[in-house]
Motif scaffolding. Structure first.
Motif, PDB file in Angstrom:
ATOM      1  N   GLY A  14       1.380  -1.538   0.281  1.00  0.00           N
ATOM      2  CA  GLY A  14      -0.129  -0.373  -0.317  1.00  0.00           C
ATOM      3  C   GLY A  14       1.054   1.237   0.045  1.00  0.00           C
ATOM      4  N   ARG A  15       1.928   1.247  -0.090  1.00  0.00           N
ATOM      5  CA  ARG A  15       2.762   2.309   0.484  1.00  0.00           C
ATOM      6  C   ARG A  15       3.043   3.229  -1.182  1.00  0.00           C
ATOM      7  N   LEU A  16       3.915   4.236  -1.787  1.00  0.00           N
ATOM      8  CA  LEU A  16       4.131   4.118  -3.040  1.00  0.00           C
ATOM      9  C   LEU A  16       5.399   3.708  -3.692  1.00  0.00           C
ATOM     10  N   GLN A  17       5.835   3.518  -5.315  1.00  0.00           N
ATOM     11  CA  GLN A  17       5.561   3.280  -5.911  1.00  0.00           C
ATOM     12  C   GLN A  17       7.478   3.229  -5.432  1.00  0.00           C
ATOM     13  N   SER A  18       7.862   4.725  -5.889  1.00  0.00           N
ATOM     14  CA  SER A  18       8.667   5.498  -4.951  1.00  0.00           C
ATOM     15  C   SER A  18       9.615   4.361  -4.057  1.00  0.00           C
ATOM     16  N   GLN A  19       8.470   4.265  -2.958  1.00  0.00           N
ATOM     17  CA  GLN A  19       9.261   4.147  -1.430  1.00  0.00           C
ATOM     18  C   GLN A  19       9.058   2.617  -1.705  1.00  0.00           C
TER      19      GLN A  19
END
Length: 60
Positions: A14-19
């Protein structure tokens, strides 16, 4: 140069792709996995980007 030990303590679901990509770049693929890196400015910057997902400590 000092070393830094990084442990993933929260899930990347559920985190951003960059993270997610930052965790992969640090070598963290699973929960509670521990990696050690040299404390370079680029590594410290990556750790600061995902500091809410990891814990870290300096090793002498």
């Amino acid at each position: 140069m000092a070393k830094i030990r990084v442990t993933q303590v929260k899930s990347k679901i559920g985190r951003l792709q960059s993270q997610k990509r930052t965790l992969e770049a640090l070598g963290l693929r699973k929960m509670n996995q521990v990696v050690e890196h040299e404390a370079t400015p680029s590594i410290i910057g990556m750790v600061n980007t995902v500091k809410h997902l990891v814990s870290f400590e300096e090793i002498k």
